[in-house]
Scaffold this motif. Structure first.
Motif, PDB file in Angstrom:
ATOM      1  N   ASP A  12       0.807  -1.219   0.000  1.00 53.88           N
ATOM      2  CA  ASP A  12       0.000   0.000   0.000  1.00 53.88           C
ATOM      3  C   ASP A  12       0.841   1.269   0.000  1.00 53.88           C
ATOM      4  O   ASP A  12       0.303   2.368   0.109  1.00 53.88           O
ATOM      5  CB  ASP A  12      -0.935   0.004   1.220  1.00 53.88           C
ATOM      6  N   ASN A  13       2.135   1.143  -0.155  1.00 53.76           N
ATOM      7  CA  ASN A  13       3.046   2.283  -0.136  1.00 53.76           C
ATOM      8  C   ASN A  13       3.353   2.709  -1.573  1.00 53.76           C
ATOM      9  O   ASN A  13       3.956   1.955  -2.346  1.00 53.76           O
ATOM     10  CB  ASN A  13       4.333   1.904   0.599  1.00 53.76           C
ATOM     11  N   TRP A  14       2.959   3.918  -1.913  1.00 49.35           N
ATOM     12  CA  TRP A  14       3.151   4.390  -3.285  1.00 49.35           C
ATOM     13  C   TRP A  14       4.620   4.464  -3.664  1.00 49.35           C
ATOM     14  O   TRP A  14       4.974   4.348  -4.832  1.00 49.35           O
ATOM     15  CB  TRP A  14       2.474   5.753  -3.500  1.00 49.35           C
ATOM     16  N   ARG A  15       5.495   4.653  -2.671  1.00 50.05           N
ATOM     17  CA  ARG A  15       6.932   4.757  -2.943  1.00 50.05           C
ATOM     18  C   ARG A  15       7.465   3.464  -3.558  1.00 50.05           C
ATOM     19  O   ARG A  15       8.288   3.491  -4.473  1.00 50.05           O
ATOM     20  CB  ARG A  15       7.680   5.096  -1.661  1.00 50.05           C
ATOM     21  N   HIS A  16       6.986   2.339  -3.053  1.00 48.60           N
ATOM     22  CA  HIS A  16       7.423   1.049  -3.606  1.00 48.60           C
ATOM     23  C   HIS A  16       6.882   0.843  -5.023  1.00 48.60           C
ATOM     24  O   HIS A  16       7.559   0.268  -5.870  1.00 48.60           O
ATOM     25  CB  HIS A  16       7.001  -0.094  -2.690  1.00 48.60           C
ATOM     26  N   TRP A  17       5.661   1.317  -5.267  1.00 49.36           N
ATOM     27  CA  TRP A  17       5.105   1.224  -6.614  1.00 49.36           C
ATOM     28  C   TRP A  17       5.905   2.087  -7.587  1.00 49.36           C
ATOM     29  O   TRP A  17       6.156   1.688  -8.722  1.00 49.36           O
ATOM     30  CB  TRP A  17       3.628   1.638  -6.608  1.00 49.36           C
ATOM     31  N   TYR A  18       6.311   3.270  -7.139  1.00 50.21           N
ATOM     32  CA  TYR A  18       7.134   4.151  -7.967  1.00 50.21           C
ATOM     33  C   TYR A  18       8.448   3.464  -8.321  1.00 50.21           C
ATOM     34  O   TYR A  18       8.862   3.449  -9.482  1.00 50.21           O
ATOM     35  CB  TYR A  18       7.398   5.470  -7.222  1.00 50.21           C
ATOM     36  N   ARG A  19       9.102   2.905  -7.308  1.00 44.76           N
ATOM     37  CA  ARG A  19      10.400   2.245  -7.544  1.00 44.76           C
ATOM     38  C   ARG A  19      10.240   1.022  -8.449  1.00 44.76           C
ATOM     39  O   ARG A  19      11.110   0.740  -9.280  1.00 44.76           O
ATOM     40  CB  ARG A  19      11.042   1.864  -6.216  1.00 44.76           C
ATOM     41  N   LEU A  20       9.125   0.290  -8.290  1.00 43.22           N
ATOM     42  CA  LEU A  20       8.889  -0.861  -9.168  1.00 43.22           C
ATOM     43  C   LEU A  20       8.662  -0.394 -10.609  1.00 43.22           C
ATOM     44  O   LEU A  20       9.150  -1.023 -11.552  1.00 43.22           O
ATOM     45  CB  LEU A  20       7.701  -1.691  -8.679  1.00 43.22           C
ATOM     46  N   ALA A  21       7.943   0.708 -10.780  1.00 42.06           N
ATOM     47  CA  ALA A  21       7.741   1.263 -12.126  1.00 42.06           C
ATOM     48  C   ALA A  21       9.080   1.625 -12.745  1.00 42.06           C
ATOM     49  O   ALA A  21       9.331   1.366 -13.931  1.00 42.06           O
ATOM     50  CB  ALA A  21       6.828   2.486 -12.069  1.00 42.06           C
ATOM     51  N   TYR A  22       9.959   2.204 -11.947  1.00 40.88           N
ATOM     52  CA  TYR A  22      11.295   2.552 -12.425  1.00 40.88           C
ATOM     53  C   TYR A  22      12.065   1.283 -12.810  1.00 40.88           C
ATOM     54  O   TYR A  22      12.774   1.257 -13.818  1.00 40.88           O
ATOM     55  CB  TYR A  22      12.028   3.342 -11.338  1.00 40.88           C
ATOM     56  N   ALA A  23      11.893   0.239 -12.007  1.00 38.42           N
ATOM     57  CA  ALA A  23      12.563  -1.030 -12.311  1.00 38.42           C
ATOM     58  C   ALA A  23      12.045  -1.618 -13.621  1.00 38.42           C
ATOM     59  O   ALA A  23      12.825  -2.135 -14.429  1.00 38.42           O
ATOM     60  CB  ALA A  23      12.362  -2.023 -11.166  1.00 38.42           C
ATOM     61  N   TYR A  24      10.738  -1.552 -13.834  1.00 41.76           N
ATOM     62  CA  TYR A  24      10.186  -2.011 -15.114  1.00 41.76           C
ATOM     63  C   TYR A  24      10.787  -1.207 -16.262  1.00 41.76           C
ATOM     64  O   TYR A  24      11.120  -1.745 -17.319  1.00 41.76           O
ATOM     65  CB  TYR A  24       8.663  -1.846 -15.149  1.00 41.76           C
ATOM     66  N   ASP A  25      10.925   0.090 -16.052  1.00 43.38           N
ATOM     67  CA  ASP A  25      11.457   0.959 -17.100  1.00 43.38           C
ATOM     68  C   ASP A  25      12.890   0.587 -17.465  1.00 43.38           C
ATOM     69  O   ASP A  25      13.214   0.470 -18.645  1.00 43.38           O
ATOM     70  CB  ASP A  25      11.374   2.417 -16.666  1.00 43.38           C
ATOM     71  N   ILE A  26      13.754   0.404 -16.460  1.00 48.34           N
ATOM     72  CA  ILE A  26      15.137   0.073 -16.803  1.00 48.34           C
ATOM     73  C   ILE A  26      15.257  -1.336 -17.369  1.00 48.34           C
ATOM     74  O   ILE A  26      16.208  -1.634 -18.077  1.00 48.34           O
ATOM     75  CB  ILE A  26      16.120   0.278 -15.634  1.00 48.34           C
ATOM     76  N   ALA A  27      14.258  -2.184 -17.082  1.00 46.77           N
ATOM     77  CA  ALA A  27      14.250  -3.522 -17.669  1.00 46.77           C
ATOM     78  C   ALA A  27      13.692  -3.497 -19.097  1.00 46.77           C
ATOM     79  O   ALA A  27      13.732  -4.503 -19.797  1.00 46.77           O
ATOM     80  CB  ALA A  27      13.437  -4.475 -16.794  1.00 46.77           C
ATOM     81  N   LYS A  69      -0.581   3.247 -10.693  1.00 46.33           N
ATOM     82  CA  LYS A  69      -0.941   2.761  -9.356  1.00 46.33           C
ATOM     83  C   LYS A  69      -0.248   3.613  -8.284  1.00 46.33           C
ATOM     84  O   LYS A  69      -0.870   3.974  -7.275  1.00 46.33           O
ATOM     85  CB  LYS A  69      -0.553   1.287  -9.214  1.00 46.33           C
ATOM     86  N   ALA A  70       1.004   3.959  -8.495  1.00 46.52           N
ATOM     87  CA  ALA A  70       1.725   4.810  -7.543  1.00 46.52           C
ATOM     88  C   ALA A  70       1.038   6.168  -7.426  1.00 46.52           C
ATOM     89  O   ALA A  70       0.880   6.696  -6.312  1.00 46.52           O
ATOM     90  CB  ALA A  70       3.178   4.977  -7.978  1.00 46.52           C
ATOM     91  N   ILE A  71       0.613   6.729  -8.543  1.00 49.23           N
ATOM     92  CA  ILE A  71      -0.058   8.025  -8.545  1.00 49.23           C
ATOM     93  C   ILE A  71      -1.372   7.938  -7.771  1.00 49.23           C
ATOM     94  O   ILE A  71      -1.694   8.821  -6.965  1.00 49.23           O
ATOM     95  CB  ILE A  71      -0.286   8.518  -9.988  1.00 49.23           C
ATOM     96  N   GLU A  72      -2.130   6.869  -7.993  1.00 49.76           N
ATOM     97  CA  GLU A  72      -3.404   6.682  -7.281  1.00 49.76           C
ATOM     98  C   GLU A  72      -3.182   6.589  -5.771  1.00 49.76           C
ATOM     99  O   GLU A  72      -3.898   7.230  -4.993  1.00 49.76           O
ATOM    100  CB  GLU A  72      -4.103   5.409  -7.753  1.00 49.76           C
ATOM    101  N   LEU A  73      -2.201   5.786  -5.354  1.00 51.51           N
ATOM    102  CA  LEU A  73      -1.939   5.609  -3.927  1.00 51.51           C
ATOM    103  C   LEU A  73      -1.448   6.907  -3.282  1.00 51.51           C
ATOM    104  O   LEU A  73      -1.834   7.237  -2.154  1.00 51.51           O
ATOM    105  CB  LEU A  73      -0.924   4.486  -3.710  1.00 51.51           C
ATOM    106  N   GLU A  74      -0.606   7.658  -4.000  1.00 46.22           N
ATOM    107  CA  GLU A  74      -0.103   8.917  -3.453  1.00 46.22           C
ATOM    108  C   GLU A  74      -1.236   9.922  -3.332  1.00 46.22           C
ATOM    109  O   GLU A  74      -1.317  10.658  -2.339  1.00 46.22           O
ATOM    110  CB  GLU A  74       1.019   9.464  -4.346  1.00 46.22           C
ATOM    111  N   ALA A  75      -2.145   9.957  -4.309  1.00 47.78           N
ATOM    112  CA  ALA A  75      -3.289  10.867  -4.245  1.00 47.78           C
ATOM    113  C   ALA A  75      -4.189  10.507  -3.068  1.00 47.78           C
ATOM    114  O   ALA A  75      -4.688  11.399  -2.365  1.00 47.78           O
ATOM    115  CB  ALA A  75      -4.059  10.833  -5.554  1.00 47.78           C
ATOM    116  N   ALA A  76      -4.375   9.221  -2.838  1.00 42.97           N
ATOM    117  CA  ALA A  76      -5.200   8.784  -1.704  1.00 42.97           C
ATOM    118  C   ALA A  76      -4.525   9.178  -0.380  1.00 42.97           C
ATOM    119  O   ALA A  76      -5.199   9.603   0.553  1.00 42.97           O
ATOM    120  CB  ALA A  76      -5.411   7.271  -1.768  1.00 42.97           C
ATOM    121  N   GLU A  77      -3.211   9.060  -0.337  1.00 43.68           N
ATOM    122  CA  GLU A  77      -2.473   9.448   0.873  1.00 43.68           C
ATOM    123  C   GLU A  77      -2.617  10.949   1.130  1.00 43.68           C
ATOM    124  O   GLU A  77      -2.826  11.373   2.268  1.00 43.68           O
ATOM    125  CB  GLU A  77      -0.997   9.078   0.722  1.00 43.68           C
TER     126      GLU A  77
END
Length: 151
Positions: free
Chosen positions: A112-127, A139-147
């Motif tokens: 439920d932590n948007w920070r981890h979703w952001y980092r995973l998105a970055y990982a997908y990008d470099i992959a 998903k990261a944007i949605e979670l951060e907006a909810a926070e």
């Protein structure tokens, strides 16, 4: 800043094209007759679609920038500077996969932590998986907006 300037220039070029395209649509409608009118209406739909795409792209970019700034302030931006690179400058595939697995494990521990979703998105990008990177970033944007809404 350089990327943003390029984005502004490209957006302006697309906007000019959309205005010209809309003008052609209006000309077709003014020509009269059923065929030109229908074509004109169809041509007018394209600039509307283009405007929607431009607006949604800029909104997404602004949201990603907001998350990026927050992570930078917290000292949590992903750092891949130490990963081995290919001659092209891209991160080595094996290193990218290992880094991805670490980010995935972080997310599984706290989904439920948007920070981890952001980092995973970055990982997908470099992959190199841009489609999943975009979906994960949404998903990261949605979670951060909810926070932010809870504060």
């Amino acid at each position: 800043m350089r990327a943003r300037n390029l984005a502004v220039v490209l957006t302006a070029a697309v906007a000019v094209y959309l205005v010209l395209l809309a003008g052609r649509g209006v000309e077709l409608i003014r020509a009269g007759g059923p065929a030109p009118t229908l074509l004109g209406v169809g041509v007018l739909l394209l600039p509307l679609l283009g405007v929607w795409l431009l607006v949604s792209t800029w909104r997404s970019g602004a949201a990603i920038q907001r998350l990026s700034r927050r992570l930078a302030e917290e000292g949590g931006l992903p750092d891949v500077s130490g990963l081995p690179r290919r001659p092209s400058g891209r991160v080595d595939k094996a290193a990218a996969e290992e880094w991805f697995e670490q980010r995935k494990a972080e997310l599984e521990a706290d989904p439920d932590n948007w920070r981890h979703w952001y980092r995973l998105a970055y990982a997908y990008d470099i992959a190199g998986d841009r489609r999943r990177a975009r979906a994960t970033m949404r998903k990261a944007i949605e979670l951060e907006a909810a926070e932010r809404a809870q504060r």
